[in-house]
Design a protein around this motif. Structure first.
Motif, PDB file in Angstrom:
ATOM      1  N   ILE A  28      22.367  44.103  41.245  1.00 28.41           N
ATOM      2  CA  ILE A  28      22.440  45.318  42.136  1.00 28.41           C
ATOM      3  C   ILE A  28      24.038  45.095  42.811  1.00 28.41           C
ATOM      4  CG2 ILE A  28      21.424  46.349  44.041  1.00 28.41           C
ATOM      5  CD1 ILE A  28      18.733  45.114  43.103  1.00 28.41           C
ATOM      6  N   THR A  29      24.755  45.943  42.914  1.00 27.28           N
ATOM      7  CA  THR A  29      25.729  46.196  43.841  1.00 27.28           C
ATOM      8  C   THR A  29      25.695  47.170  44.667  1.00 27.28           C
ATOM      9  OG1 THR A  29      27.066  47.440  42.146  1.00 27.28           O
ATOM     10  CG2 THR A  29      27.134  45.001  42.026  1.00 27.28           C
ATOM     11  N   SER A  30      26.392  47.342  45.695  1.00 29.65           N
ATOM     12  CA  SER A  30      26.734  48.696  46.506  1.00 29.65           C
ATOM     13  C   SER A  30      28.027  49.130  46.404  1.00 29.65           C
ATOM     14  CB  SER A  30      26.493  48.249  47.891  1.00 29.65           C
ATOM     15  OG  SER A  30      27.270  47.244  48.419  1.00 29.65           O
ATOM     16  N   GLY A  31      27.904  50.527  46.340  1.00 28.11           N
ATOM     17  CA  GLY A  31      29.115  51.377  46.085  1.00 28.11           C
ATOM     18  C   GLY A  31      29.621  51.568  44.904  1.00 28.11           C
ATOM     19  N   ALA A  32      30.514  52.498  44.615  1.00 26.76           N
ATOM     20  CA  ALA A  32      30.807  52.896  43.479  1.00 26.76           C
ATOM     21  C   ALA A  32      31.822  51.949  43.033  1.00 26.76           C
ATOM     22  CB  ALA A  32      31.523  54.345  43.696  1.00 26.76           C
ATOM     23  N   PRO A  33      32.173  52.119  41.584  1.00 27.46           N
ATOM     24  CA  PRO A  33      33.270  51.042  41.286  1.00 27.46           C
ATOM     25  C   PRO A  33      34.756  51.859  41.719  1.00 27.46           C
ATOM     26  CG  PRO A  33      32.482  52.424  39.346  1.00 27.46           C
ATOM     27  CD  PRO A  33      31.725  52.702  40.411  1.00 27.46           C
ATOM     28  N   THR A  34      35.428  50.641  41.582  1.00 22.45           N
ATOM     29  CA  THR A  34      36.871  51.060  42.109  1.00 22.45           C
ATOM     30  C   THR A  34      37.782  51.139  40.958  1.00 22.45           C
ATOM     31  OG1 THR A  34      37.578  48.704  42.287  1.00 22.45           O
ATOM     32  CG2 THR A  34      36.913  49.965  44.264  1.00 22.45           C
ATOM     33  N   ARG A  50      32.611  59.294  36.503  1.00 24.47           N
ATOM     34  CA  ARG A  50      33.315  58.414  35.420  1.00 24.47           C
ATOM     35  C   ARG A  50      34.495  57.974  36.085  1.00 24.47           C
ATOM     36  NH1 ARG A  50      30.853  61.875  33.372  1.00 24.47           N
ATOM     37  NH2 ARG A  50      29.952  62.171  31.290  1.00 24.47           N
ATOM     38  N   SER A  51      34.960  56.730  35.873  1.00 19.55           N
ATOM     39  CA  SER A  51      36.202  56.376  36.381  1.00 19.55           C
ATOM     40  C   SER A  51      36.864  55.719  35.005  1.00 19.55           C
ATOM     41  CB  SER A  51      35.993  55.191  37.226  1.00 19.55           C
ATOM     42  OG  SER A  51      35.648  53.817  36.842  1.00 19.55           O
ATOM     43  N   ALA A  52      38.205  54.841  35.520  1.00 18.70           N
ATOM     44  CA  ALA A  52      38.951  54.348  34.273  1.00 18.70           C
ATOM     45  C   ALA A  52      38.121  53.084  33.862  1.00 18.70           C
ATOM     46  CB  ALA A  52      40.131  53.764  35.058  1.00 18.70           C
ATOM     47  N   LYS A  53      37.177  52.516  34.576  1.00 18.69           N
ATOM     48  CA  LYS A  53      36.457  51.342  34.295  1.00 18.69           C
ATOM     49  C   LYS A  53      35.031  51.985  33.245  1.00 18.69           C
ATOM     50  CE  LYS A  53      37.574  48.228  37.720  1.00 18.69           C
ATOM     51  NZ  LYS A  53      37.081  47.464  38.932  1.00 18.69           N
ATOM     52  N   GLY A  54      34.814  53.074  33.472  1.00 19.37           N
ATOM     53  CA  GLY A  54      33.660  53.512  32.574  1.00 19.37           C
ATOM     54  C   GLY A  54      32.757  54.507  33.499  1.00 19.37           C
TER      55      GLY A  54
END
Length: 194
Positions: free
Chosen positions: A188-194, A64-68
């Protein structure tokens, strides 16, 4: 197509979602009190162990992050690489050599020896791809449609450029730019959301 393992309760004041896989459940919804009531009700009828917030399910890690909620398969991929003694393999920008020619024509019945084509699909959770598959398919070569069906408008034949075929990223060797353009279109994206 209905998903027989996903159960949804839509009420005026809340939504409840229950995903079932063998003897594992994911319970979520819009109202924490209703979620807890449901879990308590299940525990009164069945032997139940609440593992708390979702962190790992069917090879998918959840954080989880602030973005979801961010879903990834890093551990699954790492385990797969170790199991196949490839954990020291170097990363490449595309999964196939783009300079090799597999055929001299498109992949539709691309192998003249077995008349098989490579087909692919992507599984999405919302707008995010979570899995994909590609495999060789048998292709039946039918005669072309009768001109009258095209002329009458009952059959519309359109050309779709190869660069717009999203499945190409899963079935064909592509130059780096084309590969990255198509994976971006798929989501498709790479890496975790910031």
């Amino acid at each position: 197509m209905a998903d027989t393992s996903l159960f949804i309760l839509r009420a005026k004041e809340f939504h409840l979602f229950v995903l079932v896989y063998v003897d594992d459940l994911i319970v979520t919804g819009s109202c924490p009190n209703r979620i807890q009531e449901f879990i308590t009700s299940l525990a009164a009828r069945f032997s139940l162990k609440d593992l708390g917030l979702l962190s790992f399910f069917l090879g998918i890690e959840a954080s989880r992050s602030a973005k979801g909620l961010f879903l990834c398969q890093c551990k699954y991929i790492s385990d797969l690489l170790h199991r196949n003694n490839m954990h020291d393999a170097k990363a490449v920008s595309t999964p196939m050599a783009s300079t090799s020619r597999l055929t001299l024509k498109s992949d539709w019945a691309g192998d003249p020896g077995d008349f098989k084509s490579t087909g692919a699909f992507v599984v999405y959770l919302g707008k995010h791809p979570i899995s994909w598959s590609s495999k060789k398919l048998s292709v039946t070569l039918d005669p072309p449609p009768k001109p009258s069906t095209v002329e009458s408008g009952s059959l519309r034949v359109l050309h779709v450029s190869s660069r717009d075929q999203l499945a190409n990223v899963l079935t064909k060797p592509l130059p780096r730019n084309s590969f990255h353009d198509l994976i971006a279109k798929i989501g498709i994206t790479s890496g975790a959301p910031t």
